[in-house]
Design an enzyme around this catalytic site. Structure first.
Site, PDB file in Angstrom:
ATOM      1  N   GLU A 151       0.812  -1.211   0.000  1.00  0.00           N
ATOM      2  CA  GLU A 151       0.000   0.000   0.000  1.00  0.00           C
ATOM      3  C   GLU A 151       0.846   1.261   0.000  1.00  0.00           C
ATOM      4  OE1 GLU A 151      -0.488  -2.656   1.873  1.00  0.00           O
ATOM      5  OE2 GLU A 151      -2.403  -3.404   1.120  1.00  0.00           O
TER       6      GLU A 151
ATOM      7  N   HIS B 271     -10.611  -5.459   8.184  1.00  0.00           N
ATOM      8  CA  HIS B 271     -11.500  -5.193   7.048  1.00  0.00           C
ATOM      9  C   HIS B 271     -12.712  -4.370   7.449  1.00  0.00           C
ATOM     10  CE1 HIS B 271      -9.118  -8.589   5.630  1.00  0.00           C
ATOM     11  NE2 HIS B 271      -9.552  -8.396   4.415  1.00  0.00           N
TER      12      HIS B 271
END
Lengths: 107, 329
Positions: free
Chosen positions: B60, B129
């Site tokens: 990321e 998540h």
């Protein structure tokens, strides 16, 4: 409806491809997750691959005895739009319920 | 008019943004060949090619670093970080580069980056998540933060974010990806300026303030409150930075009671900021202290427990009743 294409997964041990020995499903079949999908042969062994998801099989991209490389399309499923997510589950729309009641003040 | 889910509306917004501006680039983990884990980028690589819609390595920090370089070179990057919790490795790039480059370069290097960040809980997902990171990003000078609550909102806010000259953190409420709404994306929409909230249900006894998936939860609460003769106004804050202080004050000055609802933990959550803005603006007219209904100060729990963690209808109703019963002195 949405289509989801599953590629040949990395089978580990540095193998870069496999040969399809036998399809265990046919186009048009509905399969559940983890249903045996296909038997493939690598240079090491023959393995059955479980389906990573449920859906209706719309296309088998390779025929028996054909080889394919890791990452190449293996099978395409048609799934409902709301099942096309890969992580988690679609929240169920349920009728809201409550226990707490409200009361307005006097003034 | 057609019916769209949020995922379809966002897909259409990306498609139209790519058509309207050749500089728009879409990239991230699995956004290309797979079309995104929630199908939001489905079909875009086939339509616009691998130069404009492409997969990145699972890193990321690299995704955001690439966005910085591309923005410097004149592109309009629309990166995706697959899940909220995976933006932590990219925080250095987001805070130290994305948010500051325009300022650092004395305005010569704008960062027209829109980071799409599937956010919040409610889908029984594993750890990392289901995070609510709005307070963290809203705290960083140089970033704008927005979260849509419906398909039509998603379409228009994503178009607006991509067109905006500044970096925008676009928080997509995962639990609302599948619900449908009819709207015409080609109809000229009222272009609300960045930082404008919207009243989604008028009422007079108290204002519920929410964003993302909690807007629909608050609408359910307002529906139930009406059975008791209590008319709740629901304000969708939309932009979490900048915050619409005028819109908040306008609503709460009429209803004289306010309850903020968010999924993130209580302490130093965005509800504290909203509560302060409302209190500063409406101190004289408020009939009760602003209430906050939020997640708890614990890591986001596993799916089996998330209904206990997320603000429930009864917790919100209880907070409303607290404001109704409050007496000064």
């Amino acid at each position: 409806m949405a289509e989801v294409t599953v590629p040949l997964p990395d089978l580990g041990e540095g193998l870069i491809g496999a040969k399809v020995l036998e399809w265990l499903v046919a186009e048009g079949d509905w399969v559940e997750r983890n249903t045996p999908l296909v038997e493939v042969e690598t240079t090491k062994s023959a393995v059955e691959l479980p389906s990573p998801q449920s859906g209706r099989v719309t296309r088998l991209h390779v025929e028996a005895d054909e080889e394919l490389a890791v990452g190449e399309p293996l099978v395409t499923f048609t799934v409902d739009d709301d099942q096309a997510g890969i992580v988690g589950t679609v929240p169920a729309e349920k009728k809201p319920s409550r226990r707490v009641r409200l009361s307005l003040p006097e003034d | 008019m057609s019916e769209f889910s949020l995922q379809q509306a966002l897909n259409l917004a990306l498609r139209h943004a790519c058509e309207d501006d050749d500089r728009v680039l879409i990239f991230g983990e699995d956004v290309g060949r797979l079309g995104g884990v929630f199908r939001v980028t489905d079909g875009l690589q086939a339509k616009f090619g691998e130069q404009r819609v492409f997969d990145t390595p699972l890193a990321e920090s690299g995704i955001m670093g690439m966005a910085v370089g591309l923005a410097m070179a004149g592109w309009r990057p629309v990166p995706e970080i697959q899940f909220d919790g995976f933006s932590y490795p990219a925080v250095d790039q987001i805070v130290n580069q994305v948010a500051r480059m325009h300022y650092r370069s004395r305005g010569t290097l704008p960062m027209p980056i829109t980071l799409r960040l599937p956010s919040f809980g409610g889908i029984r997902a594993p750890e990392h998540h289901s995070e609510s990171m709005e307070a963290l990003f809203a705290h960083v000078p140089g970033l704008k933060v927005v979260s849509p609550s419906s398909p039509a909102e998603g379409y228009h806010l994503l178009r607006q974010s991509i067109a905006d000259p500044d970096p925008v953190i676009f928080m997509e409420p995962k639990s609302r990806y599948w619900q449908r709404e009819s709207f015409d994306p080609d109809a000229p929409a009222e272009q609300l300026p960045v930082g404008t909230s919207r009243i989604v249900r008028p009422g007079k006894h108290a204002t519920l303030i929410a964003w993302g998936a909690m807007v629909s939860r608050c609408l359910q609460v307002a529906e139930l409150a009406a059975e008791d003769g209590v008319e709740l106004e629901v304000l969708d804050l939309r932009w979490l930075k900048p915050i619409d202080a005028d819109g908040l004050a306008e609503s709460v000055s009429r209803t004289r009671r306010a309850v903020v609802v968010h999924e993130a933990p209580l302490t130093a959550g965005l509800g504290a900021e909203v509560s302060t803005v409302v209190t500063e603006r409406c101190f004289d007219t408020l009939r009760a202290p602003v209430q906050r209904v939020t997640g708890f100060d614990v890591p986001y729990p596993s799916g089996a427990l998330e209904d206990e963690y997320l603000p429930s209808i009864d917790r919100i109703l209880t907070a409303v009743q607290t404001t109704l019963e409050y007496r000064r002195g």
